[in-house]
Design a protein around this motif. Structure first.
Motif, short mmCIF file in Angstrom:
data_model
loop_
_atom_site.label_atom_id
_atom_site.label_comp_id
_atom_site.label_asym_id
_atom_site.label_seq_id
_atom_site.Cartn_x
_atom_site.Cartn_y
_atom_site.Cartn_z
N TRP A 88 3.74 -1.00 1.17
CA TRP A 88 4.36 -0.30 1.73
C TRP A 88 4.74 1.16 0.75
O TRP A 88 4.95 0.61 -0.46
CB TRP A 88 5.92 -0.89 1.97
N SER A 142 4.48 -12.23 3.09
CA SER A 142 5.00 -11.90 4.49
C SER A 142 5.97 -12.74 5.22
O SER A 142 5.87 -14.01 5.28
CB SER A 142 4.11 -11.32 5.42
N CYS A 186 10.49 -7.40 9.69
CA CYS A 186 9.26 -7.93 8.89
C CYS A 186 9.61 -7.51 7.20
O CYS A 186 9.99 -6.31 6.98
CB CYS A 186 8.16 -7.21 9.24
N LEU A 209 9.05 -2.47 16.77
CA LEU A 209 8.25 -2.83 15.73
C LEU A 209 7.27 -3.90 16.30
O LEU A 209 7.76 -4.88 16.94
CB LEU A 209 9.05 -3.32 14.57
N THR A 232 3.35 -6.01 15.65
CA THR A 232 2.04 -6.07 15.09
C THR A 232 1.04 -5.44 15.67
O THR A 232 0.95 -4.95 16.87
CB THR A 232 1.59 -7.70 14.80
N ALA A 276 3.51 -2.78 12.35
CA ALA A 276 3.59 -3.60 11.05
C ALA A 276 2.43 -4.26 11.01
O ALA A 276 2.35 -5.45 11.75
CB ALA A 276 4.91 -4.35 10.72
#
Length: 468
Positions: A126, A333, A348, A393, A395, A418
């Protein structure tokens, strides 16, 4: 990465290569290149730094002196140190803080600075640029803070407190006056628009008000997770699992009753209900089929695996990031996902912290926390992406047309990706499968503890052993 995966992937060294204006670089790692020539070959942009602060995990003082001397041949103003930690602790954080003329770039990631991690494993990163206040006329940005300031400590102050703790424990490498000047560099920047919450651990005892480790994660989650999302399934993906024994005579595991309890219900922490918890950890087959074989750096105790075996799920990146299927994870994660639409995430967390009491802290009877290591990570959640509108959000998995960063559904929501590389919901281990480390030492894995599960050591013929 293949062309179709590139919008959701980035090279960690590339993020440090912005040209022009680099004044100072802080580098945090546990393991790193022994030769500075190779370090600067991979990170050439850092040669421009007028000052380099290098924080590592090598406790050998002679080795530290040799590293310092070698790096000063490239950047004369180099400060190099391993901070003090209690026994069994380490400096495990991975980050870059890069000071430019008009901004600071904060990069928080999961890779040690060695070829194996940077180029052969699956990692997470990040980053965000924060403007210098002088570029804003000396004031903070007029934009609304991404996080409710009254709810949790904002990104900038927590980052400053983290490095203050780090420098204060530098074993004399950073003098008091230098500590003040270093921290003043952070204070010159405006962190109001941070798109994530900083989740950090420092060694020693801390209170809930300090906000380190589990306490910081719990406070941040309570800010952003409400209603039915508190009951969504959670996934924990890590590469090393420490002892799961609880203090006193409590039954169960530390993962279930402390770490996962905060994630399973941030408002009222409790052990995950049946079917709510998944642990993503490569199997022996995953490792054998990987680009590194069984030399993968994974670790877990047989007895702890037995207690949590029903939650273990295989590494499966085949449907979302096929190039990551053979690149074993070094990423750590943690997330909660929608059971109806698994591509949607409630939150996340990408962090250096593995599944251990040293990394997150163990709760004491009075509610205080005791940790042994330094760790850094970030928590992201809907509405914290730094773009206007309502957010969702998600994946990468399930997104029509592949990874595009952000997509706007018919409803008008902005979908922020993410890009977790593995499949959600994860798939449980097939019958007879073992975690990679236990498969590599199958003779030992067929202990009384594993025999109780009826697991046959069918992977005994695997060659190689894990590098812990």
């Amino acid at each position: 990465a293949p062309l179709e995966e590139r919008p959701a992937t980035v090279s960690i060294p590339f993020l440090t290569m912005e040209h022009g204006g680099l004044q100072e670089a802080w580098v945090c790692t546990m393991d790193m290149y022994a030769e500075p020539a190779r370090f600067f070959e991979v990170f050439p942009g850092l040669l421009a730094a007028g000052r380099l602060v290098l924080v590592h995990g090598y406790e050998d003082r002679d080795r530290e002196k040799a590293i310092s001397a070698a790096f000063r041949e490239f950047v004369p103003d180099t400060t190099c140190f391993c901070p003090y930690t209690p026994p069994y602790g380490t400096h495990h954080s991975k980050a870059f803080v890069l000071f430019y003329e008009d901004k600071v770039r904060v990069i928080i990631h999961t890779a040690n600075l060695i070829d194996e991690d940077l180029f052969k494993k699956s990692e997470g990163v990040w980053f965000q640029d924060f403007p210098r206040r002088s570029a804003l006329g000396g004031a903070e940005s007029s934009a609304s803070p991404a996080w409710p300031a009254a709810a949790i400590e904002r990104f900038g102050p927590r980052l400053n407190r983290y490095f203050a703790h780090l420098f204060a424990n530098s074993r004399g490498a950073v003098r008091a006056a230098n500590q003040r000047s270093l921290l003043a560099r952070l204070d010159e920047h405006d962190f109001t628009g941070a798109s994530a919450a900083l989740i950090a651990t420092v060694p020693g005892k801390s209170t809930r008000a300090d906000g380190w480790g589990l306490h910081g994660l719990a406070a941040s989650l309570r800010t952003v997770v409400h209603g039915p999302r508190c009951e969504w399934p959670i996934v924990l993906q890590f590469t090393s699992m420490g002892s799961q024994r609880l203090s006193g005579r409590q039954a169960g595991t530390w993962l279930e009753h402390e770490l996962a309890a905060v994630m399973a219900n941030p408002v009222k922490p409790r052990a995950p209900r049946a079917g709510q918890l998944s642990i993503v950890f490569p199997t022996g087959e995953n490792c054998v089929e990987s680009n590194l074989g069984m030399v993968h750096g994974l670790f877990c105790h047989a007895a702890d695996y037995v207690n949590l075996a029903n939650h273990f799920c295989a590494w499966d990146a085949s449907t979302g990031f096929p190039s990551r299927q053979r690149a074993m994870p070094h990423i750590k994660s943690y997330a909660a996902y929608n059971p109806v639409d698994p591509r949607e995430l409630a939150w996340c967390c990408i962090t250096s912290a593995n599944c251990s009491k040293s990394a997150w802290g163990a709760l004491r009877a009075n509610g205080d926390l005791y940790a042994r290591s330094y760790e850094l990570g970030v928590l992201v959640a809907p509405g914290l992406a730094g773009v206007p509108g309502t957010h969702k959000l998600v994946t990468r998995h399930g997104l029509p047309g592949g990874p595009r960063g952000r997509q706007a559904p018919v409803s008008g929501q902005v979908e922020v990706v993410a890009p977790l590389p593995y499949l959600l919901p994860p798939r449980r281990y097939p019958r007879g499968a073992l975690p990679g480390p236990l498969a590599a030492s199958a003779a030992k894995a067929s202990s009384t503890a594993l025999a109780a599960l009826g697991v046959a050591p069918r992977l005994a013929s695997f060659r190689g052993a894990p590098r812990v």
